[in-house]
Design an enzyme around this catalytic site. Structure first.
Site, PDB file in Angstrom:
ATOM      1  N   ARG A  25       2.288   8.081   7.036  1.00  0.00           N
ATOM      2  CA  ARG A  25       2.563   8.071   8.473  1.00  0.00           C
ATOM      3  C   ARG A  25       4.029   7.748   8.750  1.00  0.00           C
ATOM      4  O   ARG A  25       4.724   7.197   7.909  1.00  0.00           O
ATOM      5  CB  ARG A  25       1.672   7.032   9.165  1.00  0.00           C
ATOM      6  CG  ARG A  25       0.191   7.349   9.128  1.00  0.00           C
ATOM      7  CD  ARG A  25      -0.642   6.173   9.609  1.00  0.00           C
ATOM      8  NE  ARG A  25      -0.475   5.027   8.720  1.00  0.00           N
ATOM      9  CZ  ARG A  25      -0.686   3.773   9.070  1.00  0.00           C
ATOM     10  NH1 ARG A  25      -1.060   3.485  10.291  1.00  0.00           N
ATOM     11  NH2 ARG A  25      -0.513   2.786   8.207  1.00  0.00           N
ATOM     12  N   LYS A  35       6.619  -6.599  10.860  1.00  0.00           N
ATOM     13  CA  LYS A  35       6.028  -5.868   9.740  1.00  0.00           C
ATOM     14  C   LYS A  35       7.076  -5.151   8.891  1.00  0.00           C
ATOM     15  O   LYS A  35       6.887  -4.915   7.711  1.00  0.00           O
ATOM     16  CB  LYS A  35       5.000  -4.854  10.277  1.00  0.00           C
ATOM     17  CG  LYS A  35       4.231  -4.094   9.197  1.00  0.00           C
ATOM     18  CD  LYS A  35       3.157  -3.223   9.837  1.00  0.00           C
ATOM     19  CE  LYS A  35       2.416  -2.403   8.804  1.00  0.00           C
ATOM     20  NZ  LYS A  35       3.223  -1.317   8.234  1.00  0.00           N
ATOM     21  N   ALA A  39      -3.807   1.503  12.551  1.00  0.00           N
ATOM     22  CA  ALA A  39      -5.191   1.453  12.079  1.00  0.00           C
ATOM     23  C   ALA A  39      -5.983   0.316  12.709  1.00  0.00           C
ATOM     24  O   ALA A  39      -7.206   0.318  12.648  1.00  0.00           O
ATOM     25  CB  ALA A  39      -5.231   1.322  10.563  1.00  0.00           C
ATOM     26  N   PHE A  57      -3.693  -0.531   6.902  1.00  0.00           N
ATOM     27  CA  PHE A  57      -4.298  -1.850   6.704  1.00  0.00           C
ATOM     28  C   PHE A  57      -5.391  -1.826   5.628  1.00  0.00           C
ATOM     29  O   PHE A  57      -5.334  -1.042   4.696  1.00  0.00           O
ATOM     30  CB  PHE A  57      -4.796  -2.419   8.026  1.00  0.00           C
ATOM     31  CG  PHE A  57      -3.695  -2.674   9.014  1.00  0.00           C
ATOM     32  CD1 PHE A  57      -2.593  -3.453   8.671  1.00  0.00           C
ATOM     33  CD2 PHE A  57      -3.715  -2.113  10.285  1.00  0.00           C
ATOM     34  CE1 PHE A  57      -1.557  -3.688   9.572  1.00  0.00           C
ATOM     35  CE2 PHE A  57      -2.684  -2.342  11.193  1.00  0.00           C
ATOM     36  CZ  PHE A  57      -1.604  -3.135  10.827  1.00  0.00           C
ATOM     37  N   THR A  72       3.998   1.493  -0.884  1.00  0.00           N
ATOM     38  CA  THR A  72       4.722   1.494  -2.150  1.00  0.00           C
ATOM     39  C   THR A  72       3.863   2.085  -3.262  1.00  0.00           C
ATOM     40  O   THR A  72       4.334   2.887  -4.084  1.00  0.00           O
ATOM     41  CB  THR A  72       5.131   0.046  -2.510  1.00  0.00           C
ATOM     42  OG1 THR A  72       5.838  -0.525  -1.410  1.00  0.00           O
ATOM     43  CG2 THR A  72       6.011   0.022  -3.742  1.00  0.00           C
ATOM     44  N   LYS A  86       0.830  -1.222   0.000  1.00  0.00           N
ATOM     45  CA  LYS A  86       0.000   0.000   0.000  1.00  0.00           C
ATOM     46  C   LYS A  86       0.859   1.266   0.000  1.00  0.00           C
ATOM     47  O   LYS A  86       0.624   2.176  -0.794  1.00  0.00           O
ATOM     48  CB  LYS A  86      -0.940  -0.026   1.205  1.00  0.00           C
ATOM     49  CG  LYS A  86      -1.939   1.130   1.233  1.00  0.00           C
ATOM     50  CD  LYS A  86      -2.977   0.941   2.304  1.00  0.00           C
ATOM     51  CE  LYS A  86      -2.430   1.042   3.702  1.00  0.00           C
ATOM     52  NZ  LYS A  86      -1.947  -0.202   4.295  1.00  0.00           N
ATOM     53  N   TRP A 123       7.120  -0.779  -8.338  1.00  0.00           N
ATOM     54  CA  TRP A 123       8.207  -1.358  -7.532  1.00  0.00           C
ATOM     55  C   TRP A 123       9.461  -1.510  -8.399  1.00  0.00           C
ATOM     56  O   TRP A 123      10.569  -1.200  -7.962  1.00  0.00           O
ATOM     57  CB  TRP A 123       7.791  -2.718  -6.973  1.00  0.00           C
ATOM     58  CG  TRP A 123       8.758  -3.254  -5.951  1.00  0.00           C
ATOM     59  CD1 TRP A 123       8.723  -3.091  -4.596  1.00  0.00           C
ATOM     60  CD2 TRP A 123       9.938  -4.040  -6.229  1.00  0.00           C
ATOM     61  NE1 TRP A 123       9.803  -3.714  -4.004  1.00  0.00           N
ATOM     62  CE2 TRP A 123      10.567  -4.302  -4.984  1.00  0.00           C
ATOM     63  CE3 TRP A 123      10.531  -4.535  -7.387  1.00  0.00           C
ATOM     64  CZ2 TRP A 123      11.734  -5.043  -4.866  1.00  0.00           C
ATOM     65  CZ3 TRP A 123      11.707  -5.271  -7.281  1.00  0.00           C
ATOM     66  CH2 TRP A 123      12.299  -5.519  -6.033  1.00  0.00           C
ATOM     67  N   PHE A 140       3.825  -8.293  -9.211  1.00  0.00           N
ATOM     68  CA  PHE A 140       4.966  -9.110  -8.803  1.00  0.00           C
ATOM     69  C   PHE A 140       5.453  -9.876 -10.029  1.00  0.00           C
ATOM     70  O   PHE A 140       4.648 -10.227 -10.910  1.00  0.00           O
ATOM     71  CB  PHE A 140       4.577 -10.098  -7.699  1.00  0.00           C
ATOM     72  CG  PHE A 140       4.530  -9.495  -6.323  1.00  0.00           C
ATOM     73  CD1 PHE A 140       5.474  -9.820  -5.357  1.00  0.00           C
ATOM     74  CD2 PHE A 140       3.529  -8.597  -5.986  1.00  0.00           C
ATOM     75  CE1 PHE A 140       5.427  -9.267  -4.082  1.00  0.00           C
ATOM     76  CE2 PHE A 140       3.470  -8.038  -4.713  1.00  0.00           C
ATOM     77  CZ  PHE A 140       4.424  -8.373  -3.762  1.00  0.00           C
TER      78      PHE A 140
END
Length: 555
Positions: free
Chosen positions: A93, A104, A272, A300, A72, A70, A408, A380
């Site tokens: 954030r 994480k 969150a 999230f 990214t 998210k 990415w 991916f």
């Protein structure tokens, strides 16, 4: 190359040049080194008459061990908008040390869609979290000190509602007994710690509009109750002024840059799953005065972060989002379709189709807020054309579009299609933001509305003590507050193992907490913890300084 190697190879510009892109004069930047700075309060005040830019929210499906990307995607979209000629800023954030050293990882994006300096952002950064921790614990210390020196406010030590915090995952501190050791150390009582990102002080800093509003909100914190059950506020303990002093610098938003030297505001960090999960109002509103497009994220999945963004942040700050991007991956669709993490590399179109139900639920939920949504498929290398096509075909049946994004690997080049789609949505003028429930709805009905409309639960299960507490707060004038659901991020239910889009479940409410300063009621559901623990093999075991004096192991 790894994320940290890519970040380390970045050709960063002096932070003053990044500020220039948004028209921020050098004298209004408080630099922390050469690559990060705080934006002065005086400059922010001078922007009040400017027109706002367009606000875009990035959210996601329920997170899986496969990863969704998210942040990214948020960074990639910001770079993509700049690449197609828009002035865009990213608002995200700050990272908490707890999950960074837990499992994480960091919160600066990944690959060629990152915010830098990555190491600083994932560690001490500009010290905001330390200031919040110190301000929070100053109040805790002053409360115990007040009781020790005569208890003028007649605090009932059985009804202390204020816990201490630290920015680390430490299950040993969830429940403690403090003030042991005899008369000189005070009155023994049960207490506990939450993680800093669950602190009401964190939520207050992220929702306050300026220093005066910050001090007022801090004063409104309820720290305890008297024997007659009347609340004792932070201002009764006379801690609000000193707390504001500690938070004065932390209140100023941080400016950094993406790998492509575009501006990014990184400020505040409530979780969150146990808090409201959005970056600061000050950072977002400042960015809106300076950029054509502001891309922000909520933590999230959309059932948590997006719901709280819409029902708490936008409601309280008067924000009007114009587009929502829902991030999904083929890998996550396969996991939701029943494929084990070890088998995600193999093509499985049927599993993708089965897992799309979770994505569909989020699309449907976002529509309830009156804001158009588009899906970003975070690509991916293992994704096959057939799997991507399956997601796109499914999303088309939901009345929207899924755009393949390769940020990415390719940076802004990989998100130009998404950027153009977002601009198309915004310029269509179809957004008509509205919160899910009105202010005047009773608190328990607000909980039921979220449970049934967003989680698709059949009922909310809460004992008489919880219901009586909500009614008491309504009688005290807090009934108009929104509710902030503390729930597992992994599922629409309170069972983290239930993937997909389950129905026919109940939402058990364990306890409720009044955050009078932040301006919401926290509803703790299921087994969610406000002080997480470390996993069996924490990331901290792999983080070190290598022979070249550089940090290894951050991701």
């Amino acid at each position: 190359m790894s994320d940290i190697e890519i970040a380390r190879a970045a050709k960063k510009k002096p932070i003053q040049e990044i500020g220039e892109k948004l028209g921020i004069p050098w004298e209004h930047l408080l630099p922390f080194g050469h690559d990060k700075a705080k934006v002065s309060e005086d400059f922010i005040k001078s922007l009040s008459d400017r027109k706002d830019g367009h606000l875009v929210l990035v959210t996601a499906i329920n997170p899986t061990p496969a990863g969704e990307g998210k942040t990214t995607t948020t960074v990639g979209l910001g770079d993509g908008l700049n690449a197609i000629g828009k002035t865009a800023a990213v608002c995200i954030r700050e990272a908490s040390l707890g999950p960074c050293f837990g499992m994480k990882g960091g919160a600066a994006g990944g690959g060629y869609a990152q915010v830098v300096p990555m190491e600083d952002m994932n560690l001490h950064f500009t010290g905001d979290f330390h200031a919040i921790t110190s301000a929070h614990n100053l109040l805790a210390a002053m409360l115990d000190n007040h009781i020790y020196w005569g208890n003028e406010q007649q605090v009932d030590i059985r009804r202390i509602a204020y816990r201490r915090v630290m920015d680390m995952n430490d299950r040993a501190l969830r429940q403690i007994v403090c003030n042991l050791g005899g008369v000189a150390n005070g009155f023994p009582r049960e207490a506990g710690f939450d993680i800093t990102v669950a602190s009401e002080v964190m939520a207050i800093l992220c929702l306050a509009t300026d220093l005066a509003d910050l001090e007022r909100r801090l004063g409104d914190i309820i720290v305890a109750y008297r024997r007659d059950k009347t609340p004792v506020f932070c201002r009764d303990i006379k801690a609000d002024g000193a707390m504001t002093v500690l938070l004065q610098q932390a209140m100023q938003p941080n400016l950094v840059q993406t790998l492509e030297n575009n501006p990014a505001f990184v400020h505040g960090g409530p979780f969150a799953n146990i808090a409201h999960g959005c970056n600061s109002v000050v950072a977002t509103t400042t960015a809106l005065k300076l950029a054509d497009y502001v891309v922000t994220e909520a933590g999230f999945g959309a059932d948590l972060g997006a719901e709280k963004f819409m029902d708490i942040k936008c409601r309280k700050a008067g924000l009007n989002p114009e587009a929502v991007v829902i991030v999904a991956t083929v890998r996550a669709m396969k996991m939701n379709g029943g494929v084990a993490k070890a088998d995600l590399g193999a093509e499985n179109v049927e599993a993708v189709k089965a897992g799309c139900e979770n994505l569909g639920r989020h699309i449907d939920n976002v529509k309830k807020f009156g804001v158009p949504a588009v899906v970003a498929i975070n690509h991916f290398v293992t994704d096959t054309d057939a799997e991507v096509k399956a997601v796109q075909e499914y999303v088309a049946t939901q009345g929207t579009e899924a755009v393949l994004c390769k940020h990415w690997a390719e940076g802004s080049k990989g998100t130009e299609d998404l950027a153009n789609k977002v601009v198309e949505i915004v310029e269509s003028g179809k957004a008509s933001y509205k919160p899910l429930y009105p202010d005047e709805m009773p608190l328990f009905e607000k909980i039921e509305t979220i449970a049934k409309e967003i989680y698709h639960a059949d009922e909310v299960v809460a004992d008489s003590k919880v219901r009586a507490q909500l009614k008491e707060w309504e009688d005290q004038g807090y009934g108009n507050l929104p509710v902030c659901m503390a729930k597992t991020q992994y599922s629409f239910t309170t069972d983290p193992s239930r993937r997909g889009a389950p129905t026919g479940h109940s939402l058990p409410v364990r306890e409720v907490r009044l955050s009078a300063g932040a301006g919401f009621v926290v509803v703790v559901c299921g087994e969610i913890m406000t002080m997480p623990g470390l996993p069996k093999v924490p990331s901290a075991e792999s983080i070190c300084i290598n022979d070249d004096g550089l940090i290894d192991g951050l991701f």
